[in-house]
Enzyme design. Sequence first.
Site, PDB file in Angstrom:
ATOM      1  N   LYS A  77      -9.107   7.478  -2.427  1.00 28.44           N
ATOM      2  CA  LYS A  77      -8.279   7.847  -1.273  1.00 28.44           C
ATOM      3  C   LYS A  77      -7.474   9.098  -1.610  1.00 28.44           C
ATOM      4  O   LYS A  77      -7.019   9.251  -2.760  1.00 28.44           O
ATOM      5  CB  LYS A  77      -7.346   6.666  -0.958  1.00 28.44           C
ATOM      6  CG  LYS A  77      -6.462   6.841   0.258  1.00 28.44           C
ATOM      7  CD  LYS A  77      -5.640   5.567   0.491  1.00 28.44           C
ATOM      8  CE  LYS A  77      -4.732   5.638   1.679  1.00 28.44           C
ATOM      9  NZ  LYS A  77      -3.937   4.405   1.869  1.00 28.44           N
ATOM     10  N   SER A 152      -4.389   2.371   6.431  1.00 30.54           N
ATOM     11  CA  SER A 152      -4.551   3.800   6.333  1.00 30.54           C
ATOM     12  C   SER A 152      -5.744   4.228   5.479  1.00 30.54           C
ATOM     13  O   SER A 152      -6.182   5.369   5.580  1.00 30.54           O
ATOM     14  CB  SER A 152      -3.283   4.420   5.748  1.00 30.54           C
ATOM     15  OG  SER A 152      -3.050   3.942   4.437  1.00 30.54           O
ATOM     16  N   SER A 176      -2.941  -1.560   4.070  1.00 28.17           N
ATOM     17  CA  SER A 176      -3.877  -0.437   4.173  1.00 28.17           C
ATOM     18  C   SER A 176      -5.182  -0.594   3.430  1.00 28.17           C
ATOM     19  O   SER A 176      -6.082   0.235   3.617  1.00 28.17           O
ATOM     20  CB  SER A 176      -3.199   0.844   3.717  1.00 28.17           C
ATOM     21  OG  SER A 176      -2.438   1.357   4.767  1.00 28.17           O
TER      22      SER A 176
HETATM   23  N1  GLN Z   1      -0.350   0.039   8.698  1.00 33.63           N
HETATM   24  C1  GLN Z   1       0.771  -0.003   7.819  1.00 33.63           C
HETATM   25  C2  GLN Z   1       1.667   1.178   8.080  1.00 33.63           C
HETATM   26  O1  GLN Z   1       1.353   1.921   8.921  1.00 33.63           O
HETATM   27  C3  GLN Z   1       0.314  -0.080   6.406  1.00 33.63           C
HETATM   28  C4  GLN Z   1       0.248   1.190   5.688  1.00 33.63           C
HETATM   29  C5  GLN Z   1      -0.168   1.056   4.269  1.00 33.63           C
HETATM   30  O2  GLN Z   1      -0.395  -0.054   3.779  1.00 33.63           O
HETATM   31  N2  GLN Z   1      -0.162   2.174   3.578  1.00 33.63           N
HETATM   32  O3  GLN Z   1       2.663   1.349   7.463  1.00 33.63           O
END
Ligand code: GLN
Length: 483
Positions: A77, A152, A176
Amino acid sequence: MFRFTSIKDYHTALNAAHTTCTQAVKYYLDQITEHANFNAYLEVFSKEALSYAADLDTERKQGKSIGKLHGVVIGIKDVLSYKGHTVSAASKILENYTAVYTATAIQKLVDEGAIIIGRQNCDEFAMGSSNENSAYGPVKNAIDITKVPGGSSGGSAVSVQAGLSMISIGSDTGGSVRQPADFCGVVGLKPSYGRISRYGLIAYASSFDQIGIFSKTIEDAALVLEVMAGEDEFDSTVSSKPVPAYSKLIERKEIENTTSPKKIAYFKETLFHPGLDAEIKTQIEYYLKDLTAKGYIVEAIDFSLLSYVVPTYYVLTTAEASSNLSRYDGIKFGHRTKESITDLNDLYKKTRTEGFGEEVQRRILLGSFVLSAGYFDAYFTKAQQVRQKLVDLTNSVFSKYDLILSPTVPTTAFGLGENNHSATEMFLADIYTVYANLVGIPAISIPLFTHSNGMPFGLQVMSASFNEVGLLSFSKEQMNNKI
Ligand code: GLN
């Protein structure tokens, strides 16, 4: 043609000279090119991947002992530093930023012979649930390209889903890794907080962030975890607990499992949440009944705090983010405005307005607000108190039960653009996943189910902190039962 099923089978094929690392890398490079429309990769390290593969092939043919991840093709990532390579957090503000060191977790992979094939698209600074917040365009779900892959770590999930790498490494602050794994039908593991060093991971919310793993199988996730986990002098929050040989232990555990039923809890409120898709509910309920029939003790417990987890998560993570992201000021890192400026403040303002996307700006503002003098107690302190209550609840649950089960996400993958109009709707996608980050426990999404709409969805399994062995062995058994 090259075919990947598991790291173990790949190594068997390499040792029998049925394939080579070079063949594997060429195969994945072709696949990435062929499926460029998924937008899973921001950059592919073709030349160096091929050259490292050739070196590994030579070493193996010379009879040198091979690393645990010899020739394993891994995508990372775009929030993980890999020295000499761009790392942009899918943001314009870091567009041309080159990592000056390698994240400990990535270094450990490379030391065991892994080949890093490229950096993967994600939501900007890992903020999002659909991968639509990337400055480099959304990622598409390979099962249905009109759908989001989740976020994400969307690019990382799609890479494993579509066979563009054997493994992907993502990060999980509130889901994420698990949420995109659920949407894409792959395994997504977030280990305990402190299991893997965060050194070299671009920070979003430091007390939540964990590096996680996408794979096709539990065995592969266990092996990669074993390599990445463990102490690091550069991250004081990493546990000094010895790293179990996960890949070996889950083999043995499986035998024990058949004789000692596990005590499993599920939070009643998660299954009665109005946002939960009716069919996901039915399938999970049926699955829980089936577990009971197989000799597990499955019990419902109260989770009256469920409606607080998303607000608590967003208060605390945005507070941490507003502080972590203050370093991107146009002086020390990345983008600097080319507009004429009047003073230093003006430089900061213009640079940050140009460099950060809408969602990142919203979170920085929200975080600064909850930390501001007049509101600190009302929001930040309150949220910390809820976090403590959740920790207490967790300790009490795991004093009686081995695992907690839940759906990973309340819906299957939604359409691109569908949830964009409302931040709160998007935040609801995180309702089942943020809890594990708030309390630091390990959690995994395993692809057990298919919805009648054709999309996959997962089961989330959570265990007490540092009980990854229990978590993985149960998950392995469930995956085996599915097959
Ligand atoms: N969807 C969550 C957010 O927007 C999780 C993000 C993540 O785990 N980096 O914060």
